[in-house]
Design a protein around this motif. Structure first.
Motif, PDB file in Angstrom:
ATOM      1  N   UNK A 115       0.827  -1.209   0.000  1.00 46.92           N
ATOM      2  CA  UNK A 115       0.000   0.000   0.000  1.00 46.92           C
ATOM      3  C   UNK A 115       0.861   1.259   0.000  1.00 46.92           C
ATOM      4  N   UNK A 125     -11.075 -12.303  -5.396  1.00 45.21           N
ATOM      5  CA  UNK A 125     -11.843 -11.067  -5.263  1.00 45.21           C
ATOM      6  C   UNK A 125     -13.269 -11.308  -5.726  1.00 45.21           C
ATOM      7  N   UNK A 126     -14.173 -10.380  -5.404  1.00 46.89           N
ATOM      8  CA  UNK A 126     -15.561 -10.554  -5.858  1.00 46.89           C
ATOM      9  C   UNK A 126     -15.748 -10.262  -7.346  1.00 46.89           C
ATOM     10  N   UNK A 173     -18.298  -7.076   0.837  1.00 45.67           N
ATOM     11  CA  UNK A 173     -18.810  -6.974  -0.526  1.00 45.67           C
ATOM     12  C   UNK A 173     -18.486  -8.266  -1.258  1.00 45.67           C
ATOM     13  N   UNK A 205     -18.895 -14.893  -6.506  1.00 46.55           N
ATOM     14  CA  UNK A 205     -17.468 -14.648  -6.244  1.00 46.55           C
ATOM     15  C   UNK A 205     -17.351 -13.819  -4.984  1.00 46.55           C
ATOM     16  N   UNK A 206     -16.290 -13.868  -4.211  1.00 45.87           N
ATOM     17  CA  UNK A 206     -15.141 -14.745  -4.396  1.00 45.87           C
ATOM     18  C   UNK A 206     -15.456 -16.189  -4.029  1.00 45.87           C
ATOM     19  N   UNK A 212      -7.695  -3.779   1.667  1.00 45.36           N
ATOM     20  CA  UNK A 212      -7.446  -3.327   3.038  1.00 45.36           C
ATOM     21  C   UNK A 212      -8.638  -3.574   3.940  1.00 45.36           C
ATOM     22  N   UNK A 213      -9.813  -3.741   3.337  1.00 43.98           N
ATOM     23  CA  UNK A 213     -11.038  -3.707   4.128  1.00 43.98           C
ATOM     24  C   UNK A 213     -12.112  -4.528   3.414  1.00 43.98           C
ATOM     25  N   UNK A 214     -12.961  -5.225   4.167  1.00 40.02           N
ATOM     26  CA  UNK A 214     -13.998  -6.037   3.512  1.00 40.02           C
ATOM     27  C   UNK A 214     -15.027  -5.223   2.723  1.00 40.02           C
ATOM     28  N   UNK A 215     -15.032  -3.898   2.915  1.00 37.92           N
ATOM     29  CA  UNK A 215     -15.951  -3.079   2.122  1.00 37.92           C
ATOM     30  C   UNK A 215     -15.402  -2.843   0.719  1.00 37.92           C
ATOM     31  N   UNK A 216     -14.138  -3.123   0.512  1.00 41.27           N
ATOM     32  CA  UNK A 216     -13.513  -2.945  -0.802  1.00 41.27           C
ATOM     33  C   UNK A 216     -12.466  -4.049  -0.953  1.00 41.27           C
ATOM     34  N   UNK A 217     -12.954  -5.288  -1.109  1.00 33.71           N
ATOM     35  CA  UNK A 217     -12.043  -6.431  -0.990  1.00 33.71           C
ATOM     36  C   UNK A 217     -11.309  -6.713  -2.295  1.00 33.71           C
ATOM     37  N   UNK A 237     -16.029  -2.360  -8.253  1.00 34.00           N
ATOM     38  CA  UNK A 237     -15.469  -1.169  -7.630  1.00 34.00           C
ATOM     39  C   UNK A 237     -13.958  -1.351  -7.498  1.00 34.00           C
ATOM     40  N   UNK A 238     -13.230  -0.301  -7.806  1.00 36.53           N
ATOM     41  CA  UNK A 238     -11.776  -0.372  -7.747  1.00 36.53           C
ATOM     42  C   UNK A 238     -11.279   1.050  -7.586  1.00 36.53           C
ATOM     43  N   UNK A 239     -10.216   1.227  -6.801  1.00 33.17           N
ATOM     44  CA  UNK A 239      -9.721   2.570  -6.578  1.00 33.17           C
ATOM     45  C   UNK A 239      -8.308   2.703  -7.127  1.00 33.17           C
ATOM     46  N   UNK A 258     -19.818 -10.732  -5.013  1.00 33.45           N
ATOM     47  CA  UNK A 258     -20.641 -10.785  -6.216  1.00 33.45           C
ATOM     48  C   UNK A 258     -21.752 -11.784  -5.954  1.00 33.45           C
ATOM     49  N   UNK A 293     -23.056  -4.832   1.715  1.00 31.96           N
ATOM     50  CA  UNK A 293     -22.092  -4.521   2.773  1.00 31.96           C
ATOM     51  C   UNK A 293     -22.822  -4.220   4.079  1.00 31.96           C
ATOM     52  N   UNK A 308     -12.241   4.759  -2.093  1.00 30.30           N
ATOM     53  CA  UNK A 308     -13.588   4.560  -2.639  1.00 30.30           C
ATOM     54  C   UNK A 308     -14.573   5.541  -2.011  1.00 30.30           C
TER      55      UNK A 308
END
Lengths: 387, 387
Positions: A162, A205-206, B42, B61-62, A216-221, A189-191, B44, B36, B180
């Motif tokens: 990171x 990943x999802x 998050x 997914x995942x 870093x976080x399950x809200x943006x896995x 979603x991707x940053x 799929x 979420x 995000x």
């Protein structure tokens, strides 16, 4: 609007050539990416494109825009009076991206018209870039390559994935990267892209991305997870290349110290697939034949278990790119797409090698009549960080 | 899933309490923000929530997720066999955010069920935060405040708005900001928030944001535009506060050298509105009454021309915040929302003063039974950069 009249007409012609076959006599588009394609800017409103007759720009915000065909509205229902008696038999809306409620409300402006899905029309129109669009992507590519050329100097011993990503983001933003990463459909979603180190590349990943990462976080896995960069790891950098509304997609691999021979071999396979595709990607070639060719090369070298992921595999190895990261054509096993002159394609044959990390490169190519042009020209080989 | 059972049950109860009145016996949710909320991560897939019976998590997914009620599917149609004979009379889908094509496909899984819009159910359920959610937002607020406390030290003479923004982004990301920025609906686009300097704050944007900005590029016409920070300008910083999936919204104003008395007066008015609202925002108060009170205070001081924009005005001064930046309640003239215990509200009475820039502060507040808690506690006054 912000693009010149000839270029505007060229893009409208692209769209109209796609409207005839599915029998859509008029489109009302509202997706930001499509509005940007047509007008060269983003606004709150709609573009009405009839097969016959002038294009109309219905604008809510910002205030104070001017131009031929601009009509200010307060609400979508105000569109009806401008259409007047020229009600089309069918109205095409972007049903693959427009929320159901919005689509229903827009459809009600045309009570007598049949509802048709215009998402395919717009996707196919945008798959074939004009020379001016390719030039925009070329300029993003130059900056993208420049940012990547500095990664060797950005790296410092002891960094996490990171920390490295944040410093790349900074250099990229100072170089003019807009940050915005447009993905069609709102579920992915991707940053600012991904820096994947070691086994984090193997975290499922999802999303149907080539590579995952726990995030870093399950809200943006997805992506970097705070893991230190250690000797024997690869560092895959796949960062945002949107410098002007059009983007390139580019991946390069770095490593700290020696890495496994299997990873080196897989990286070489990725480069070989790129070289093969540079010879094969010509107008008229089937996208699924490209996919099959790559798969055959991977199988021959016994690398299938690592190809496009290890614990979770992605279902494609290439995709169109331009205003959004997931445009047509798609290089996938059941793709019906045919390569055409003007396609801009990101090709990303990648591998995940357990205990080492991700390898393989990604380049963005423009397909011309008799050759492909690499829009992200940079050394292909793994770059080793100075220890 | 990633939240504990009691917390999960609490959130499901919030949802179920909203399902009864519109008569929706079952929801199938697929929006990332809502998934979420329910599960703490998050993925799929979909969450099926019947009024009676167990919640089912349909996951594509995942790979490799486990838990009670988890069912892996390849495609949405696979949901039908798990529902079996318990077909609900009506199925609620998030019609305000789900693309038309997706909603139609999901509806077809339930051919006998009436289609209902579940967006309102989810929005209302999420408007009232649980103590655990408020704690997540509180933690984001602590980091958000910490990042802002460093802005004075980040600023260097000669910087442009974008150079300052990029350095704030870096500090914020290193502090753990996820980047995000979730906005419900996909038509508003913004990257990491805004730094608005001088008259750029008055450039109309396509969005119903409190402040605009021309942006760097017509593909993303909002925010910083590359303008140098000059004496007499204000610098409004309104940057992303998402550090854990839940975000705070916070704005502070900086200035270089002396600024106009009008700007100082308007900033004071903003602070006074905050203080007044801290006394007024109690469970049972009408959101529109709050809006009217602020408007009255602005009118009394003769500041209406600058309030919530100058060339273009925003239609609200506050909004719920949590997983997304635009949650309920909305503090707007025709809002029907009633303030409730557990609301988390970002309040942003702002002004644009020509030739000076934007002023006013934004804080995020949690509404408790008998008081409001400021989740972004930091000095209210304009901070002056050292020259």
């Amino acid at each position: 609007m912000l693009i010149d009249r000839d270029e505007f007409n060229r893009r409208i012609d692209h769209i109209k050539s796609q409207m005839a076959e599915p029998g859509i006599p008029a489109l009302l588009i509202s997706d930001n990416a499509n509005k940007y394609y047509v007008t060269g800017r983003v606004f709150d409103g709609y573009v009405y494109i009839p097969l016959e007759g002038p294009v109309i720009f219905f604008i809510r915000r910002p205030v104070e825009l001017e131009g031929d065909g601009v009509v200010y509205i307060r609400k979508p229902e105000d569109i009806a009076s401008s259409i007047g008696l020229n009600v089309p038999e069918a109205i095409g809306l972007e049903l693959d991206v427009l929320p159901y409620s919005t689509a229903t409300r827009l459809k009600n402006i045309f009570p007598e018209s049949e509802l048709k899905n215009a998402s395919g029309v717009m996707r196919r129109a945008r798959a074939v870039k004009t020379p001016a669009q390719i030039d925009m992507i070329r300029h993003s590519g130059i900056k993208h390559v420049h940012v990547y050329s500095r990664i060797q100097h950005i790296f410092q011993s002891g960094m996490t994935d990171m920390e490295l990503q944040v410093e790349i983001e900074r250099v990229s933003r100072l170089e003019g990267c807009l940050g915005q990463f447009r993905i069609s459909g709102d579920s992915m979603e991707l940053y600012m892209g991904n820096v994947l180190v070691g086994d984090n590349a193997d975290a499922p990943s999802p999303y149907d991305f080539a590579m995952g990462g726990a995030g870093l976080d399950p809200s943006l896995p997805v992506g970097a997870c705070g893991t230190p960069i250690k000797p024997g790891n690869t560092v895959m950098v796949d960062m945002n290349g949107n410098f002007n509304g059009y983007m390139t997609d580019m991946t390069r691999v770095f490593a700290l110290g020696e890495i496994s021979p299997l990873a080196i071999e897989a990286h070489k396979c990725s480069i070989d697939i790129h070289r093969t595709f540079c010879d094969m990607m010509r107008p008229g070639v089937l996208a699924k034949d490209l996919y099959a060719k790559a798969e055959e090369m991977v199988k021959e070298r016994g690398l299938s278990a690592y190809y496009m992921g290890h614990r979770q595999h992605a279902g494609f190895i290439g995709h169109g790119v331009g205003i959004e990261i997931n445009e047509l054509p798609v290089i996938a096993p059941r793709s019906r797409d045919i390569i055409a002159e003007g396609n801009v394609i990101a090709l990303e044959p990648k591998f995940v090698i357990p205990h080492t990390g991700a390898v393989g490169i990604e380049n963005t190519y423009a397909v011309h009549d008799d050759h492909v042009e690499c829009l992200t020209p940079a050394p292909d080989e793994i770059s080793y960080f100075d220890v």
